[in-house]
Design a protein around this motif. Structure first.
Motif, PDB file in Angstrom:
ATOM      1  N   ASN B  55       3.255 -10.654   1.452  1.00 44.75           N
ATOM      2  CA  ASN B  55       2.186 -10.493   0.466  1.00 44.75           C
ATOM      3  C   ASN B  55       0.953 -11.274   0.938  1.00 44.75           C
ATOM      4  OD1 ASN B  55       0.938  -9.825  -1.970  1.00 44.75           O
ATOM      5  ND2 ASN B  55       2.141 -11.233  -3.219  1.00 44.75           N
ATOM      6  N   GLN B  57      -2.355 -11.261   0.945  1.00 40.39           N
ATOM      7  CA  GLN B  57      -3.545 -11.694   0.215  1.00 40.39           C
ATOM      8  C   GLN B  57      -3.228 -12.726  -0.847  1.00 40.39           C
ATOM      9  OE1 GLN B  57      -6.375  -8.626  -0.768  1.00 40.39           O
ATOM     10  NE2 GLN B  57      -5.844  -7.428   1.045  1.00 40.39           N
ATOM     11  N   ARG B  68     -13.277  -2.820   0.951  1.00 39.79           N
ATOM     12  CA  ARG B  68     -13.477  -3.175  -0.457  1.00 39.79           C
ATOM     13  C   ARG B  68     -14.837  -2.689  -0.970  1.00 39.79           C
ATOM     14  NH1 ARG B  68     -10.223  -6.475  -3.128  1.00 39.79           N
ATOM     15  NH2 ARG B  68      -8.186  -6.658  -2.141  1.00 39.79           N
ATOM     16  N   SER B 298       0.135  -1.686   2.668  1.00 42.67           N
ATOM     17  CA  SER B 298       0.473  -3.032   2.210  1.00 42.67           C
ATOM     18  C   SER B 298       0.525  -4.031   3.341  1.00 42.67           C
ATOM     19  CB  SER B 298       1.845  -3.028   1.529  1.00 42.67           C
ATOM     20  OG  SER B 298       1.823  -2.194   0.399  1.00 42.67           O
ATOM     21  N   LYS B 299       0.632  -3.540   4.565  1.00 40.20           N
ATOM     22  CA  LYS B 299       0.835  -4.456   5.682  1.00 40.20           C
ATOM     23  C   LYS B 299      -0.313  -4.313   6.674  1.00 40.20           C
ATOM     24  CE  LYS B 299       4.595  -5.144   3.397  1.00 40.20           C
ATOM     25  NZ  LYS B 299       4.595  -6.217   2.401  1.00 40.20           N
ATOM     26  N   GLY B 303      -3.312  -5.542   4.627  1.00 37.87           N
ATOM     27  CA  GLY B 303      -2.491  -6.216   3.622  1.00 37.87           C
ATOM     28  C   GLY B 303      -2.796  -5.895   2.178  1.00 37.87           C
ATOM     29  N   GLU B 304      -3.109  -4.618   1.865  1.00 41.96           N
ATOM     30  CA  GLU B 304      -3.492  -4.276   0.490  1.00 41.96           C
ATOM     31  C   GLU B 304      -2.264  -3.933  -0.356  1.00 41.96           C
ATOM     32  OE1 GLU B 304      -6.343  -4.723  -0.757  1.00 41.96           O
ATOM     33  OE2 GLU B 304      -7.927  -4.400   0.711  1.00 41.96           O
ATOM     34  N   CYS B 305      -1.426  -4.960  -0.629  1.00 43.05           N
ATOM     35  CA  CYS B 305      -0.166  -4.739  -1.334  1.00 43.05           C
ATOM     36  C   CYS B 305      -0.372  -4.262  -2.754  1.00 43.05           C
ATOM     37  CB  CYS B 305       0.634  -6.039  -1.413  1.00 43.05           C
ATOM     38  SG  CYS B 305       1.001  -6.738   0.177  1.00 43.05           S
ATOM     39  N   GLY B 306      -1.395  -4.768  -3.396  1.00 43.38           N
ATOM     40  CA  GLY B 306      -1.565  -4.482  -4.813  1.00 43.38           C
ATOM     41  C   GLY B 306      -2.164  -3.119  -5.076  1.00 43.38           C
ATOM     42  N   LYS B 307      -2.674  -2.499  -4.012  1.00 38.42           N
ATOM     43  CA  LYS B 307      -3.406  -1.252  -4.214  1.00 38.42           C
ATOM     44  C   LYS B 307      -2.475  -0.092  -4.454  1.00 38.42           C
ATOM     45  CE  LYS B 307      -7.246  -2.569  -4.284  1.00 38.42           C
ATOM     46  NZ  LYS B 307      -7.831  -3.251  -3.158  1.00 38.42           N
ATOM     47  N   GLU B 308      -1.529   0.056  -3.554  1.00 37.61           N
ATOM     48  CA  GLU B 308      -0.619   1.193  -3.632  1.00 37.61           C
ATOM     49  C   GLU B 308      -1.379   2.488  -3.525  1.00 37.61           C
ATOM     50  OE1 GLU B 308       2.739  -0.901  -6.157  1.00 37.61           O
ATOM     51  OE2 GLU B 308       1.740   0.772  -7.130  1.00 37.61           O
TER      52      GLU B 308
END
Lengths: 481, 458
Positions: B55, B57, B68, B298-299, B303-308
């Motif tokens: 995770n 970020q 972003r 996510s990786k 690393g945008e894990c929260g985006k999905e």
């Protein structure tokens, strides 16, 4: 070479059995026609933004700032964003564990769940525990998670209203359970008769099914009716006596178009009823950012709240939620904003109220226009849309039409809806997708097309319908001579 | 009358499934963290160091600015109508946002999309896959989902008809697979990666496991390959992929390949090759092999894990930005390259530092992290420790991890959460804590380990 694992023949049978009419045959045909250049009016899904409803400004400002937090450090940011949006963005960013790009707690950001609990308390007058509120990628995911816990096999039955939103029938099918239907009374405004419920349960038990849960959709989909307080009490008593967990799909609670039956949550009534019932009946309530006047379907934001579930069960549900790591974070911010709205005095308050009221009042007018429009058509009878986003007129198909449908190898209401689509471009969902009494046909449309387009749509429908009816009735009269 | 939803009456598959990445140790860590908030001296450390979950970020890794900017503009499209926007956003992000919004029907980013994801975005992703592999990709074969996890669930749902259906999974594996197989009522058929050869994939072991499963009446339907590996970090080399291909053919199993870490490769001598590329270069097209590949935002370095990436949302936005990032000459190119390379080179350094630190510990050996975000060191626990674990009713690796947590605040995931050769013990550690925190991790870990071994050494 033998069959491969992902060849159609060897797929999981449950997957193949599932049907979901909302994006089924009619939708696929409509998409084909659209590709060929025909103008289609999609009224098949409660998808307001796709039909021109504008997103509310304030939440979009806040989420944009949360996406790009470096903007907050820019001296010129005030030129583009009002101060309360800046403050709110900072607030939500501080609640996350590293901004929008980090996995949150698997149950959702604790600070947002707290805001949801506060919202529920303000709404119902009873305290709510954030630990028992889980945020999900849309309410549908939450429904699937809970049903997955309840259904152990074919022997487990779930009471579902007919007509129902086919998420329930599809999920029960996928999970290998049994759907136990209870019929709503069309002639009594789609009312719920407790005797129908008892009968359904008795029949199911006779077949050896263990009835474990009852679904209510309030306001109803596709039917739009709002349950009265008396109804809710009856239902809760029933669940108590029959040992059922109540699943309260309340996603349309902001969409109410009459004043006689305002929305009351199942939880409020349960708490009002006091012990022992208020401490015993297990309840899971669902809500979303997709409906109401927000209509942010694409964000995938929802929650469920658990009442009277034992802690060990809650832990198991948490465990399953953790496999998917985290619900999507931007949607959680939308949820926070929805349950914790602007207040009088906030800079953006007036604009927010103007936008929301505008949408709600227009929906109310459109509910009326559509109901009246359908009722003015030959052989069409339509209950008023008391809530939600749909109109569900009954189409009284003449026998000759039904025969023609059979010849064409189609279910009668599918036949009608396909003809309607080809003639007018109006894409609806046939009533068979939701369930209906044998021999009674309906279609579902949304009330979402733009207000200025409605008169044209309704007159286009009327023209098609009355011609269709004349055609098939004429033949019938003819043959009788 | 018992209420319907107790632990005794809940779906038993739910009870059976386990997911250690956010399991017992992590729940304890959160409890300790809450205690420190209230009373800072409550424990012999001032903060919890989460090394359990990929995770980035949440541990201070910064998002890529250009991505972003584009997302913010797409979230609030009316910004594009305002002239002030040019003062706050880069020119190319504004252009890109316009281009993306043009592909979204009605520019309605809040509407349900096509159930597979917006067509225009799938087209871009297909083009990106084609550019990567050199073979055509069909957007109709691409489904955008709420992260890779639900996609894996979907596949398991399709493949598993009963407990007689088996899925070959690498051991150690990322427990999404074991959990979703359990949840869908299937059987996990393990194949062991070879620790001695850098977690290599031994095709002979694969065959052996397949035969064993068959003899038990299990119908093996799919092969899961995680490349680069999680928790093991190895990057499968072309040659190995080739041998797999040959074997797969003979047995008609669709390989289900998870490729979420493809950008995370830290060793210069290895390069990521997608399975599709390898199989197509060998001449195997879809008639011979069913291949389902998963990719995630996510990786990587983003690393945008929260985006999905969601079926119904601004689908694949980050994914398409990843597939077609700023090019030389674009306004954002310089800052994009420096952000990206900064992250990747930092990950490489952190991987090396931690790997060296583990290899210095008594009784611990650690393979190189060739890719992904994790290290998976093996620990030879003394008998005394194993006995103590037994008395505490925990697995020996969980016993070690629990002690580590309560004495140092460091959170690892016990190897039993991923599977290991019976009798061996491991734990998984991410390489994600910020670079300036790594010395502290190393010091605390080293001191703790010495104390632990002093206590339990024979």
């Amino acid at each position: 070479m033998g069959l491969k694992a992902l060849d159609y023949e060897t797929l999981n049978e449950n997957v193949k059995k599932v049907q979901y009419a909302v994006r089924g045959e009619l939708y696929l045909r409509a998409s084909e026609l659209q590709k060929e250049g025909k103008k289609i009016i999609f009224t098949n899904v409660g998808n307001p933004h796709a039909l021109g409803q504008k997103p509310l400004t304030f939440p979009r400002q806040v989420v944009a700032l949360c996406q790009a937090p470096f903007l907050l450090d820019d001296p010129n940011v005030g030129l583009l964003f009002p101060a309360d949006a800046l403050a709110r963005a900072k607030h939500y960013l501080s609640l996350t564990s590293g901004g929008l790009g980090a996995y949150s707690d698997s149950r959702g950001i604790p600070g947002v769940r707290k805001e949801v609990a506060e919202f529920i308390e303000r709404r119902d007058g009873y305290p709510s525990n954030p630990e028992l509120i889980f945020l999900t990628d849309g309410a549908s995911k939450g429904v699937m998670q809970i049903l997955n816990c309840i259904i152990r096999g074919q022997g487990d039955g779930i009471l579902v209203p007919v007509p129902q939103y086919p998420l329930y029938s599809a999920t029960i099918s996928l999970l290998g359970g049994s759907l136990v239907p209870y019929y709503l009374e069309e002639t009594a405004n789609w009312g719920l008769d407790i005797n129908n419920l008892r009968e359904s349960v008795a029949q199911a038990r006779f077949k050896g099914i263990t009835v474990r849960a009852m679904v209510i959709i309030n306001p109803g989909n596709p039917t739009g009716q709002c349950l009265s307080e008396a109804n809710l009490r009856e239902i809760l008593n029933f669940c108590y006596q029959e040992n059922l967990v109540l699943l309260g799909d309340e996603v349309y609670q902001q969409n109410i178009y009459q004043d006689e039956r305002p929305f009351i949550s199942a939880r409020k009534v349960l708490m009002d009823m006091g012990p022992p019932i208020s401490k015993e009946v297990q309840l899971v309530s669902f809500h979303t950012v997709s409906k109401g006047y927000w209509g942010e379907c694409g964000q995938r934001g929802g929650y469920f709240e658990m009442t009277n579930l034992p802690p060990q069960t809650v832990d198991e549900i948490y465990k399953i939620a953790s496999i998917a790591l985290s619900p999507n974070v931007p949607a959680q911010i939308f949820m926070g904003l929805m349950v914790n709205p602007l207040k009088p005095g906030d800079i953006s308050y007036e604009q927010f109220v103007r936008e929301s009221q505008g949408i709600l009042e227009s929906l109310r007018r459109r509910a009326r226009i559509m109901t009246d429009g359908f009722n003015s058509c030959k052989n069409v009878v339509c209950n008023f849309t008391e809530g939600a986003m749909y109109s569900f007129p009954q189409i009284r198909l003449p026998p000759k039409a039904i025969e023609a449908a059979k010849k064409a190898g189609k279910v009668p209401d599918v036949f009608y809806c396909l003809k309607l689509l080809e003639a007018t471009g109006i894409s609806t969902v046939p009533g068979s997708g939701f369930g209906q009494k044998d021999g009674v046909f309906h279609l579902r449309t949304t009330i979402l097309p733009a207000e200025e387009d409605m008169p044209a749509i309704m007159s286009s429908f009327k023209k098609f319908n009355d011609e269709f009816m004349n055609q098939y009735e004429d033949n019938w009269n003819h043959s009788r001579m | 009358m018992a209420p319907p939803v107790t632990v005794n009456t809940i779906n038993p598959k739910v009870i059976e499934c386990e997911y250690a990445v956010r399991g017992e140790i992590v729940i304890l860590a959160q409890k300790l963290q809450d205690e420190i908030k209230i009373k800072p001296e409550a424990h012999p450390f001032e903060e919890i160091l989460y090394c359990n979950i990929g995770n980035p970020q949440s541990l201070g890794q910064q998002p890529i600015t250009f991505f972003r900017e584009v997302l913010a503009l797409c979230d609030h499209p009316s910004l594009l109508d305002k002239s002030e926007t040019q003062g706050l956003f880069s020119t190319d992000s504004i252009q890109r946002a316009r281009k993306i919004l043009d592909q979204i029907p009605g520019r309605a980013t809040g509407a349900y999309s096509h159930s597979q994801g917006i067509k225009g975005l799938r087209d871009t992703i297909a083009a990106g896959i084609e550019a990567r592999d050199g073979f055509p990709a069909d957007p109709n074969d691409i489904f955008l989902t709420d992260g890779a996890s639900p996609a894996v669930h979907m596949m398991m749902q399709l493949l598993i008809r009963s407990e007689k259906d088996g899925i070959l999974c690498p051991i150690p594996q990322y427990p999404l697979y074991s959990a979703s197989i359990a949840l869908h009522g299937g059987t996990l058929v393990p194949y062991y990666l070879d620790e001695a050869t850098g977690w290599g994939l031994e095709v002979s072991d694969l065959k052996k496991q397949l035969e064993t499963a068959k003899s038990k009446g299990i119908n093996v339907r799919a092969l899961v390959v995680i490349n680069p590996g999680n928790p093991t970090g190895q990057v499968l080399v072309k040659m190995l992929s080739q041998s797999i291909r040959v074997r797969i053919d003979l047995n008609n199993k669709p390989p289900m390949v998870l490729q979420v870490y493809q950008e995370n490769v830290y060793v210069p001598e290895k390069k990521f090759h997608s399975f599709k590329k390898v199989s197509r270069s060998m001449g195997y097209d879809e008639k011979y092999i069913h291949l389902v590949s998963f990719q995630s935002v996510s990786k990587g370095y983003y690393g945008e894990c929260g985006k999905e990436e969601v079926i119904w949302k601004l689908p694949g936005l980050v994914l398409i930005l990843v597939m077609s990032p700023p090019k030389a000459g674009d306004e954002s190119y310089e800052s994009y390259i420096s952000e990206r390379d900064g992250i990747l080179s930092s990950l490489t350094r952190r991987a090396k530092t931690l790997e060296d630190a583990f290899n210095k510990l008594e009784g611990v050996t650690c393979n190189k992290a060739e890719g992904a975000m994790y290290l998976f060191p093996r620990i030879n626990l003394p008998e005394k420790a194993i006995k103590a674990a037994g008395e505490a009713k925990t697995a020996p690796d969980a016993f070690y991890c629990r002690r580590l947590l309560t004495e140092t605040g460091i959170v690892f995931v016990p190897g039993s959460g991923f599977g290991q050769v019976p009798g061996t013990w491991h734990f998984r550690c991410t390489i994600l804590p910020q670079e300036e925190k790594i010395p502290a991790v190393v010091t605390r870990l080293t001191d703790f380990h010495k104390r632990f071994m002093d206590e339990f050494r024979e």
